[in-house]
Structure formats: C-alpha cells, structure tokens
Design a protein around this motif. Structure first.
Motif, PDB file in Angstrom:
ATOM      1  N   LEU A   1      -4.138  -0.459   9.459  1.00  0.00           N
ATOM      2  CA  LEU A   1      -2.718  -0.663   9.176  1.00  0.00           C
ATOM      3  C   LEU A   1      -2.012  -1.309  10.363  1.00  0.00           C
ATOM      4  O   LEU A   1      -1.299  -2.312  10.215  1.00  0.00           O
ATOM      5  N   LEU A   2      -2.216  -0.771  11.565  1.00  0.00           N
ATOM      6  CA  LEU A   2      -1.555  -1.320  12.749  1.00  0.00           C
ATOM      7  C   LEU A   2      -2.127  -2.686  13.129  1.00  0.00           C
ATOM      8  O   LEU A   2      -1.408  -3.549  13.632  1.00  0.00           O
ATOM      9  N   ASP A   3      -3.417  -2.885  12.889  1.00  0.00           N
ATOM     10  CA  ASP A   3      -4.035  -4.180  13.186  1.00  0.00           C
ATOM     11  C   ASP A   3      -3.428  -5.312  12.360  1.00  0.00           C
ATOM     12  O   ASP A   3      -3.258  -6.423  12.846  1.00  0.00           O
ATOM     13  N   ASN A   4      -3.123  -5.005  11.105  1.00  0.00           N
ATOM     14  CA  ASN A   4      -2.742  -6.066  10.171  1.00  0.00           C
ATOM     15  C   ASN A   4      -1.262  -6.099   9.804  1.00  0.00           C
ATOM     16  O   ASN A   4      -0.825  -7.019   9.102  1.00  0.00           O
ATOM     17  N   GLU A   5      -0.510  -5.118  10.245  1.00  0.00           N
ATOM     18  CA  GLU A   5       0.927  -5.085   9.947  1.00  0.00           C
ATOM     19  C   GLU A   5       1.693  -5.006  11.262  1.00  0.00           C
ATOM     20  O   GLU A   5       1.874  -3.940  11.839  1.00  0.00           O
ATOM     21  N   GLU A   6       2.136  -6.156  11.745  1.00  0.00           N
ATOM     22  CA  GLU A   6       2.822  -6.201  13.038  1.00  0.00           C
ATOM     23  C   GLU A   6       4.126  -5.406  13.040  1.00  0.00           C
ATOM     24  O   GLU A   6       4.606  -4.989  14.105  1.00  0.00           O
ATOM     25  N   LYS A   7       4.700  -5.183  11.865  1.00  0.00           N
ATOM     26  CA  LYS A   7       5.974  -4.461  11.813  1.00  0.00           C
ATOM     27  C   LYS A   7       5.789  -2.966  11.995  1.00  0.00           C
ATOM     28  O   LYS A   7       6.769  -2.231  12.192  1.00  0.00           O
ATOM     29  N   VAL A   8       4.550  -2.496  11.925  1.00  0.00           N
ATOM     30  CA  VAL A   8       4.274  -1.060  12.059  1.00  0.00           C
ATOM     31  C   VAL A   8       3.894  -0.744  13.506  1.00  0.00           C
ATOM     32  O   VAL A   8       2.922  -1.274  14.028  1.00  0.00           O
ATOM     33  N   ASN A   9       4.653   0.143  14.137  1.00  0.00           N
ATOM     34  CA  ASN A   9       4.366   0.580  15.502  1.00  0.00           C
ATOM     35  C   ASN A   9       3.878   2.019  15.570  1.00  0.00           C
ATOM     36  O   ASN A   9       3.349   2.451  16.594  1.00  0.00           O
ATOM     37  N   TYR A  10       4.081   2.736  14.476  1.00  0.00           N
ATOM     38  CA  TYR A  10       3.809   4.179  14.464  1.00  0.00           C
ATOM     39  C   TYR A  10       3.548   4.591  13.031  1.00  0.00           C
ATOM     40  O   TYR A  10       4.263   4.160  12.116  1.00  0.00           O
ATOM     41  N   VAL A  11       2.548   5.434  12.811  1.00  0.00           N
ATOM     42  CA  VAL A  11       2.340   6.029  11.495  1.00  0.00           C
ATOM     43  C   VAL A  11       1.987   7.495  11.690  1.00  0.00           C
ATOM     44  O   VAL A  11       1.052   7.841  12.406  1.00  0.00           O
ATOM     45  N   GLY A  12       2.820   8.359  11.095  1.00  0.00           N
ATOM     46  CA  GLY A  12       2.655   9.797  11.265  1.00  0.00           C
ATOM     47  C   GLY A  12       2.066  10.445  10.028  1.00  0.00           C
ATOM     48  O   GLY A  12       2.258   9.975   8.902  1.00  0.00           O
ATOM     49  N   TYR A  13       1.351  11.542  10.257  1.00  0.00           N
ATOM     50  CA  TYR A  13       0.818  12.337   9.147  1.00  0.00           C
ATOM     51  C   TYR A  13       1.917  13.216   8.564  1.00  0.00           C
ATOM     52  O   TYR A  13       2.819  13.678   9.275  1.00  0.00           O
ATOM     53  N   LEU A  14       1.806  13.485   7.292  1.00  0.00           N
ATOM     54  CA  LEU A  14       2.817  14.243   6.572  1.00  0.00           C
ATOM     55  C   LEU A  14       2.655  15.747   6.810  1.00  0.00           C
ATOM     56  O   LEU A  14       1.544  16.263   6.856  1.00  0.00           O
ATOM     57  N   THR A  15       3.791  16.433   6.981  1.00  0.00           N
ATOM     58  CA  THR A  15       3.808  17.892   7.069  1.00  0.00           C
ATOM     59  C   THR A  15       4.559  18.441   5.857  1.00  0.00           C
ATOM     60  O   THR A  15       5.246  17.702   5.146  1.00  0.00           O
ATOM     61  N   GLU A  16       4.463  19.746   5.643  1.00  0.00           N
ATOM     62  CA  GLU A  16       5.166  20.367   4.518  1.00  0.00           C
ATOM     63  C   GLU A  16       6.669  20.094   4.600  1.00  0.00           C
ATOM     64  O   GLU A  16       7.325  19.848   3.597  1.00  0.00           O
ATOM     65  N   ARG A  17       7.196  20.146   5.808  1.00  0.00           N
ATOM     66  CA  ARG A  17       8.636  19.967   5.993  1.00  0.00           C
ATOM     67  C   ARG A  17       9.098  18.576   5.590  1.00  0.00           C
ATOM     68  O   ARG A  17      10.260  18.387   5.203  1.00  0.00           O
ATOM     69  N   GLN A  18       8.206  17.591   5.660  1.00  0.00           N
ATOM     70  CA  GLN A  18       8.590  16.212   5.363  1.00  0.00           C
ATOM     71  C   GLN A  18       8.389  15.818   3.904  1.00  0.00           C
ATOM     72  O   GLN A  18       8.699  14.688   3.523  1.00  0.00           O
ATOM     73  N   LEU A  19       7.894  16.733   3.088  1.00  0.00           N
ATOM     74  CA  LEU A  19       7.630  16.390   1.686  1.00  0.00           C
ATOM     75  C   LEU A  19       8.906  15.965   0.952  1.00  0.00           C
ATOM     76  O   LEU A  19       8.854  15.155   0.027  1.00  0.00           O
ATOM     77  N   ASN A  20      10.044  16.526   1.346  1.00  0.00           N
ATOM     78  CA  ASN A  20      11.313  16.165   0.692  1.00  0.00           C
ATOM     79  C   ASN A  20      12.134  15.210   1.543  1.00  0.00           C
ATOM     80  O   ASN A  20      13.359  15.119   1.384  1.00  0.00           O
ATOM     81  N   TYR A  21      11.484  14.493   2.432  1.00  0.00           N
ATOM     82  CA  TYR A  21      12.168  13.590   3.365  1.00  0.00           C
ATOM     83  C   TYR A  21      13.052  12.572   2.636  1.00  0.00           C
ATOM     84  O   TYR A  21      14.236  12.405   2.969  1.00  0.00           O
ATOM     85  N   ALA A  22      12.507  11.895   1.640  1.00  0.00           N
ATOM     86  CA  ALA A  22      13.269  10.847   0.939  1.00  0.00           C
ATOM     87  C   ALA A  22      14.507  11.427   0.263  1.00  0.00           C
ATOM     88  O   ALA A  22      15.603  10.853   0.345  1.00  0.00           O
TER      89      ALA A  22
END
Length: 337
Positions: free
Chosen positions: A180-201
């Motif tokens: 993902l980071l190799d091929n998408e220059e716009k991505v600087n960080y990708v985090g794993y999902l936690t239970e607390r973030q399930l309702n993030y959107a």
C-alpha cells in the motif's frame, strides 16, 4: 489550539500553510526493494509496569505480533526501553502514574526486567528474533523514546508497536501494508483497527458533521483518519521525522495527544481537503484485531490460576494459534525430507 498556533507560526503564520511541506518531505516513494526486512523496522516501546520484573506482558505482545501478523518475524526489531525517575514511598500513586516516577524497589524490578529481555534475545527466543535493545538512561515518554529509536532506523518504513497493544486475531499481513505505501504516495500511515474505532465514521458525522468516505487502495479497504493515533501502525519514517520537526512533542508526551490534536484541529477548521497533508489512514475491514492489555493489572496464566481467575480467552486463542503454527512448520519440514 495553542499547539495549532505554534505549528502555524512554524509554517509561516497561515493556517492554510500548516504542514504544507509534507508533500515534498513525505511523498517520495522508496525504491521497490525485494524483501520486507529492507523496507521495515519494527520499534517496540516498553517502560516500567506493575508486572516487572516479569517479561510476560511484553512476551505475549511480541508473540501475538509474530503469530497474527505474517511477515514480521524476519524484520529488524528495536525494543526501546524508556528511562524513569524515582519516587519516595510517601508520594501519592497518582503522581507516580502521571510522572512515570517509580519507587527504588520498582526500579530494581525494572532493571531485572531489562536483563530478562536481554536474555531472551541472547537465547534467540523466536518471538524476539532479530531484536535489539535501546535502553534510555532517563525518562523520555513514548514520543521522545520513539525519536531516539528512529535514529537507528535505516528503512523507509517503521512498524510502531507498544508493549500493551497486542493482536488478538489474524491481522492484515505486513507485506500488504508495505504494498500500500509502496504504490500509494498519498498514504503515509496505515493503522490497524481497534474496537474503539469501529464506529469512527459514524462518530465523525455525529460529533463534527464530517462525512468521511472509505476507499479501496491496493486491494485494502481504508478510511482517512483525521487524528494521528499511537496504536499499532505502519508509517513512513519521514512522517515521524516531520512530527518531531514541528516541535509539538515534548517529554512524557504521546504524539496522538499533541500532533494528533493539531492535525484534527487543522482538518476540522479548514476542511477535509487539508487531510492530503497528512495521509493517515485506518484499515476499514471491520477486523478489530488490536486490543489494549492493561499493564497495571496484567497477570500471566499461572498467576491467574493461582488467584482463581478464569483463563483469559485472548491468551487461550493465542496459544492455540501458536500450536497450529508449530504443527504446520513441523509438517512442512517432514515433507521437505
């Protein structure tokens, strides 16, 4: 707000110019290297906890990473061990917790803890493969401890972990995140999902009237994350370097409480188009695979049994996965013969 104002002054005094140099500092795609160990260095942060001198908290976390995240075993691992300041027994527990101050007895326990980690590495424990220690002589806090560890990193990406953040199920393989980071220059960080973030959107809509659409990049479902989080993630080394350059991270600080708040303030006040400066994403696959392990109350299975506590299902599943992995490895060796 004060932090945001500080960053704006550094950026030239205009909110619109906040972190504008990210495009030039962060968007340089690394060479397409052949193997993960040439691209990624893992940094594991540890510090004094109640369970010292036992290494079980750290060991279970390291094991969960090896078992649940394919591709992590062979990469270089820097275990950065924060320092501390001592505290007279008469001080309150609250002060001890806030200031990372510990009693003389706990300091002895921590030193023994560090000796045991060193022994695990020297004995080539599989969960500590390719690991080395960076022992800090004084208290830094997570943010500045990361800054010291980053000085030893020679790869373009860093896999950031903490001793009390463990996988509790299969996670997206490291190779997929690197792709993902190799091929998408716009991505600087990708985090794993936690239970607390399930309702993030939904939370962004209800709290800020901000609709954030998910995306599919390089076969992975992700969603823009408007607030940098310290939790387990893969990031460009240059992103972390940029955060330190802003001057928002000081002793005892967690970047999510300082730089992360500035990022959120910038986006909420200036619009979602400002997100492109940061490029922080969250895996959006509904696989909440990271959990917080409370270092203050952590007990190994033996201690739980002695106290009459039920088995922790997280560790039960982890042991089952280890057994499966060992059986698969043994079967492969048999076939090769």
């Amino acid at each position: 707000v004060r932090l945001a104002a500080c960053l704006m002054r550094k950026a030239g005094g205009e909110s619109s110019s906040l972190a504008d140099d990210l495009k030039t500092k962060l968007r340089v795609a690394p060479k397409q290297l052949a193997i993960l160990k040439d691209k990624v260095t893992m940094i594991m942060a540890t510090s004094p906890v109640k369970s010292n001198p036992s290494t079980k908290l750290l060991h279970h976390t390291m094991k969960s990473i090896r078992v649940y995240c394919q591709g992590t075993e062979d990469i270089r691992k820097i275990i950065v061990c924060d320092g501390y300041s001592t505290l007279d027994e008469s001080h309150t527990k609250g002060v001890a917790r806030r200031g990372r101050r510990i009693t003389d007895d706990k300091a002895k326990d921590y030193k023994e803890y560090l000796s045991r980690i060193k022994k695990l590495i020297e004995e080539k424990d599989r969960d500590f493969a390719n690991a080395e220690m960076l022992i800090l002589p004084k208290l830094h806090g997570f943010g500045l401890a990361m800054k010291e560890a980053l000085k030893l990193v020679e790869t373009p990406y860093v896999y950031v972990t903490q001793h009390d953040r463990a996988f509790d199920r299969k996670a997206t393989p490291l190779r997929d995140l690197v792709k993902l980071l190799d091929n998408e220059e716009k991505v600087n960080y990708v985090g794993y999902l936690t239970e607390r973030q399930l309702n993030y959107a939904n939370r962004m809509i209800s709290q800020h009237n901000l609709k954030i659409p998910p995306e599919k990049l390089q076969g992975l479902h992700v969603i823009p994350l408007i607030h940098f989080l310290d939790s387990m993630h893969l990031a460009r080394k240059s992103l972390w370097q940029y955060m330190f350059d802003t001057g928002t991270i000081r002793i005892r600080d967690f970047p999510e409480h300082t730089f992360g708040n500035v990022q959120r303030w910038d986006i909420l006040n200036n619009g979602l188009e400002k997100f492109a400066k940061y490029g922080t994403y969250l895996l959006w696959n509904q696989n909440a695979c990271v959990r917080h392990v409370n270092g203050r109350t952590f007990l190994g299975e033996k201690e739980r049994t002695e106290k009459g506590y039920p088995a922790d299902q997280f560790f039960v599943r982890l042991c089952e996965e280890v057994e499966k992995a060992d059986q698969a490895a043994s079967s492969t060796k048999t076939k090769d013969r």
